[in-house]
Design an enzyme around this catalytic site. Structure first.
Site: not given
Ligand code: CMP
Length: 143
Positions: A11, A51, A114
């Site tokens: 990410k 998503y 994360n």
């Protein structure tokens, strides 16, 4: 029957913190074959589509903003029992809950930042691999 393929994204936070190399090293040492890989920046629309299953969740807008805030690395990983084994390697969504030695424990900044994504099922892996790659990108690599 379980599939042996999963999709990961490193990410924007982890890319920005220069953790690409360290994370890929962990992935390879854990026995995964990286059969397709690329660096790219998601548009807001692409992050929303990826998503889509979280569209109704309160964190959706923040997730989309973060995932489209900078470059990511997307990769197709092969290994027996890839989805489960990769989820074990990366640890819990929230780094505070992640086990010692997991990728998120060591590289995540928070639950929303994360470090890495991993497919949560074989069906998701199939969809997510095709989101970034065509099967012809890795078919020959697997022979
Ligand atoms: P990921 O594995 O990429 O899948 C969905 C992402 O949404 C997840 O990692 C987290 O980054 C984020 N996420 C899930 N739950 C929360 C939450 N409660 N608050 C903020 N972000 C979340």
């Amino acid at each position: 029957m379980t599939s042996n393929k999963t999709l990961t994204m490193i990410k924007p936070g982890a890319v920005n913190n220069k953790h690409i190399g360290a994370i890929i090293d962990r992935i390879e040492r854990a026995g995964f074959r990286i059969v397709a890989i690329k660096s790219l920046k998601l548009s807001k629309e692409a992050a929303q589509e990826f998503y889509q299953e979280h569209a109704e969740r309160p964190f959706f807008n923040d997730l989309v903003s973060f995932m489209s805030s900078g470059p990511i690395v997307a990769a197709v990983l092969y290994k027996e029992n890839a989805v489960q084994d990769f989820r074990k390697l990366i640890g819990s969504t929230d780094p505070n809950d992640a086990e010692e030695g997991t990728i998120r424990k060591d590289f995540a900044e928070s639950k929303s930042k994360n470090a890495v994504h991993g497919s949560d099922s074989d069906a998701s892996a199939e969809r997510e691999c095709h989101f970034f790659f065509s099967t012809i990108d890795y078919l020959e690599v697997l022979k």
